[in-house]
Design a protein around this motif. Structure first.
Motif, PDB file in Angstrom:
ATOM      1  N   PHE A  11     -45.502   3.529 -39.794  1.00 20.23           N
ATOM      2  CA  PHE A  11     -44.066   3.808 -39.883  1.00 20.23           C
ATOM      3  C   PHE A  11     -43.567   4.542 -38.642  1.00 20.23           C
ATOM      4  N   LEU A  12     -44.419   5.358 -38.022  1.00 20.39           N
ATOM      5  CA  LEU A  12     -44.017   6.035 -36.786  1.00 20.39           C
ATOM      6  C   LEU A  12     -43.819   5.032 -35.657  1.00 20.39           C
ATOM      7  N   ILE A  13     -44.708   4.060 -35.555  1.00 18.28           N
ATOM      8  CA  ILE A  13     -44.547   3.014 -34.549  1.00 18.28           C
ATOM      9  C   ILE A  13     -43.266   2.218 -34.810  1.00 18.28           C
ATOM     10  N   LEU A  14     -42.997   1.954 -36.080  1.00 16.11           N
ATOM     11  CA  LEU A  14     -41.757   1.257 -36.433  1.00 16.11           C
ATOM     12  C   LEU A  14     -40.532   2.083 -36.031  1.00 16.11           C
TER      13      LEU A  14
ATOM     14  N   ALA B 228     -36.095   2.365 -29.710  1.00  8.79           N
ATOM     15  CA  ALA B 228     -36.015   1.591 -28.469  1.00  8.79           C
ATOM     16  C   ALA B 228     -34.946   0.506 -28.564  1.00  8.79           C
ATOM     17  N   ALA B 229     -34.821  -0.109 -29.741  1.00  4.07           N
ATOM     18  CA  ALA B 229     -33.785  -1.128 -29.923  1.00  4.07           C
ATOM     19  C   ALA B 229     -32.391  -0.511 -29.794  1.00  4.07           C
ATOM     20  N   LEU B 230     -32.202   0.703 -30.298  1.00  4.24           N
ATOM     21  CA  LEU B 230     -30.906   1.381 -30.152  1.00  4.24           C
ATOM     22  C   LEU B 230     -30.594   1.666 -28.685  1.00  4.24           C
ATOM     23  N   PHE B 231     -31.619   2.030 -27.907  1.00  8.38           N
ATOM     24  CA  PHE B 231     -31.401   2.250 -26.481  1.00  8.38           C
ATOM     25  C   PHE B 231     -31.018   0.954 -25.776  1.00  8.38           C
TER      26      PHE B 231
ATOM     27  N   GLU C 234     -32.157  -0.071 -20.888  1.00  7.10           N
ATOM     28  CA  GLU C 234     -33.401  -0.822 -21.058  1.00  7.10           C
ATOM     29  C   GLU C 234     -34.613  -0.051 -20.557  1.00  7.10           C
ATOM     30  N   PHE C 235     -34.436   0.706 -19.471  1.00 11.88           N
ATOM     31  CA  PHE C 235     -35.557   1.455 -18.915  1.00 11.88           C
ATOM     32  C   PHE C 235     -36.064   2.507 -19.890  1.00 11.88           C
ATOM     33  N   VAL C 236     -35.140   3.238 -20.504  1.00  5.53           N
ATOM     34  CA  VAL C 236     -35.526   4.258 -21.487  1.00  5.53           C
ATOM     35  C   VAL C 236     -36.207   3.609 -22.690  1.00  5.53           C
ATOM     36  N   ALA C 237     -35.715   2.444 -23.092  1.00  5.81           N
ATOM     37  CA  ALA C 237     -36.331   1.743 -24.219  1.00  5.81           C
ATOM     38  C   ALA C 237     -37.764   1.347 -23.912  1.00  5.81           C
ATOM     39  N   MET C 238     -38.005   0.809 -22.714  1.00 12.11           N
ATOM     40  CA  MET C 238     -39.368   0.405 -22.353  1.00 12.11           C
ATOM     41  C   MET C 238     -40.287   1.616 -22.220  1.00 12.11           C
TER      42      MET C 238
ATOM     43  N   LEU D 214     -39.979   4.369 -23.867  1.00 10.73           N
ATOM     44  CA  LEU D 214     -40.233   4.824 -25.234  1.00 10.73           C
ATOM     45  C   LEU D 214     -41.347   4.008 -25.890  1.00 10.73           C
ATOM     46  N   VAL D 215     -41.300   2.697 -25.689  1.00 10.60           N
ATOM     47  CA  VAL D 215     -42.321   1.839 -26.297  1.00 10.60           C
ATOM     48  C   VAL D 215     -43.671   2.037 -25.624  1.00 10.60           C
ATOM     49  N   ILE D 216     -43.672   2.019 -24.289  1.00  6.77           N
ATOM     50  CA  ILE D 216     -44.942   2.079 -23.564  1.00  6.77           C
ATOM     51  C   ILE D 216     -45.611   3.434 -23.731  1.00  6.77           C
ATOM     52  N   VAL D 217     -44.837   4.514 -23.513  1.00  5.62           N
ATOM     53  CA  VAL D 217     -45.434   5.853 -23.522  1.00  5.62           C
ATOM     54  C   VAL D 217     -45.730   6.323 -24.942  1.00  5.62           C
ATOM     55  N   TYR D 218     -44.717   6.284 -25.803  1.00  8.97           N
ATOM     56  CA  TYR D 218     -44.889   6.881 -27.120  1.00  8.97           C
ATOM     57  C   TYR D 218     -45.768   6.027 -28.023  1.00  8.97           C
ATOM     58  N   VAL D 219     -45.546   4.724 -28.036  1.00 10.86           N
ATOM     59  CA  VAL D 219     -46.390   3.880 -28.880  1.00 10.86           C
ATOM     60  C   VAL D 219     -47.829   3.905 -28.369  1.00 10.86           C
ATOM     61  N   GLY D 220     -47.990   3.836 -27.045  1.00 14.46           N
ATOM     62  CA  GLY D 220     -49.343   3.919 -26.498  1.00 14.46           C
ATOM     63  C   GLY D 220     -49.997   5.262 -26.767  1.00 14.46           C
ATOM     64  N   ALA D 221     -49.219   6.345 -26.629  1.00 13.95           N
ATOM     65  CA  ALA D 221     -49.777   7.669 -26.878  1.00 13.95           C
ATOM     66  C   ALA D 221     -50.141   7.846 -28.345  1.00 13.95           C
ATOM     67  N   VAL D 222     -49.304   7.314 -29.241  1.00 15.75           N
ATOM     68  CA  VAL D 222     -49.602   7.426 -30.674  1.00 15.75           C
ATOM     69  C   VAL D 222     -50.869   6.655 -31.008  1.00 15.75           C
TER      70      VAL D 222
END
Length: 202
Positions: free
Chosen positions: A32-35, A41-44, A50-54, A56-64
């Protein structure tokens, strides 16, 4: 269409954030955190960042994902039992995956219509042909907020040094590298010349 997508993503983000802290199973909480990260990211993307969204996905999802891997290793979970219980987690995984696919569909549909524009910010944002999103973020980050950026870097450095100091423990039976002793060694102590006869071996 854009407004509908915004409310859908925002509702999914809030619901998944609530489930992160209310789910009893840690695997479900991470899913659910990844979701929630994907929804944010979709809201961004909807507001044109788009840069902030990417990031968010790359750093936070990868870090999680890496953090969850470390937690699994530290908890010494029996992987045999985890594989046997795969079918129990399959419905939750399918639901999260289906929601992600629906979000991507909404995102693609809204991009075809056109990105949402923030109210009152059209005059402050230059055209995309003159300045890209990444260049705008870099310009603001290294001019108006350069001191805050450097301070955050120092805070992260102090946190990293503190984590190393807290986890660095001296235990008996563990050999550590002594740089001073290695440099003080003499040639006769570490090098031995032996005359080996032909076809004799060592």
């Amino acid at each position: 269409m854009v407004n509908i997508a915004f409310f859908v993503f925002a509702a999914i983000l809030l619901a998944s954030a609530v489930r992160v802290i209310t789910a009893k199973n840690p695997v479900h909480s991470v899913l659910f955190l990844i979701l929630a990260f994907f929804s944010a990211a979709a809201l961004f993307v909807l507001i044109g960042a788009e840069f902030v969204a990417m990031i968010l996905v790359i750093v936070y999802v990868g870090a999680v994902a890496v953090l969850f891997l470390f937690v699994v290793m530290m908890l010494d979970i029996n992987f045999q039992e985890l594989r046997q219980g795969f079918l129990r987690y399959l419905p939750v995984g399918l639901v999260v995956g289906a929601i992600l696919i629906v979000e991507l569909g909404f995102l693609a549909a809204t991009q075809l219509v056109g990105p949402i524009e923030a109210a009152g910010s059209a005059s402050a944002i230059p055209p995309a042909s003159e300045l890209t999103n990444t260049q705008a973020i870099g310009h603001i980050l290294y001019t108006d907020y350069v001191y805050a950026f450097q301070a955050s870097g120092l805070i992260l450095l102090v946190a990293m040094i503190g984590a190393i100091v807290l986890t660095l423990r001296s235990r008996k039976g563990v050999r550590r590298q002594q740089i001073g002793q290695q440099l003080d060694r003499k040639r006769d102590e570490v090098v031995a010349l032996r005359k080996v006869p032909t076809r004799g071996g060592v």
